[in-house]
Motif scaffolding. Structure first.
Motif: not given
Length: 136
Positions: A2-15
């Motif tokens: 499943t491609t979706a599990t390999h391409t997560p939406v990354r959530i990082n409000p800071t770095s």
């Protein structure tokens, strides 16, 4: 796969987390399969502790053991949904954390991760243990 599990939406409000190789959160579609790993430490095939006193080497071997289990489950580090690193020496683990970041970077993975200080682990001399949940 499943491609979706390999391409997560990354959530990082800071770095601040980027150099440590993990995302603060990830949004993924629900996996069809879930693999949960028992804590993996710096042990050989017979369960004997290796690298006593060397936290960086223990981190590297524990990650290798995690990767071996992921492979047996038909997954890799990109499938890791969450990772927890338990250590008896937080300062040494932070100093040697590059051993984890290196493996994650090679795999193109940035799973949400937590570092937890503990007073001891199951085997005397063991300084690190890594637990993982993975899904695909």
């Amino acid at each position: 796969m499943t491609t979706a599990t390999h391409t997560p939406v990354r959530i990082n409000p800071t770095s601040w987390n980027v150099p440590l190789g993990f995302d603060q959160a990830q949004l993924r579609s629900a996996p069809e399969r879930l693999l949960t790993l028992a804590g993996q430490g710096p042990v050989d095939e017979s369960g004997a502790l290796l690298h006593e006193g060397d936290v960086t080497a223990q981190l590297a071997l524990a990650m290798a053991n995690v990767e071996a289990l992921l492979a047996l489950g038909g997954m890799d580090l990109r499938d890791v949904l969450s990772m927890t690193v338990h250590t008896t020496d937080v300062d040494a683990a932070l100093a040697g954390y590059g051993a984890i970041v290196e493996r994650l970077t090679l795999a193109g993975a940035t799973p949400p991760a937590t570092l937890v200080g503990v007073t001891r682990l199951a085997i005397p001399g063991m300084n690190v243990e890594i637990t993982v949940q993975a899904g695909r």
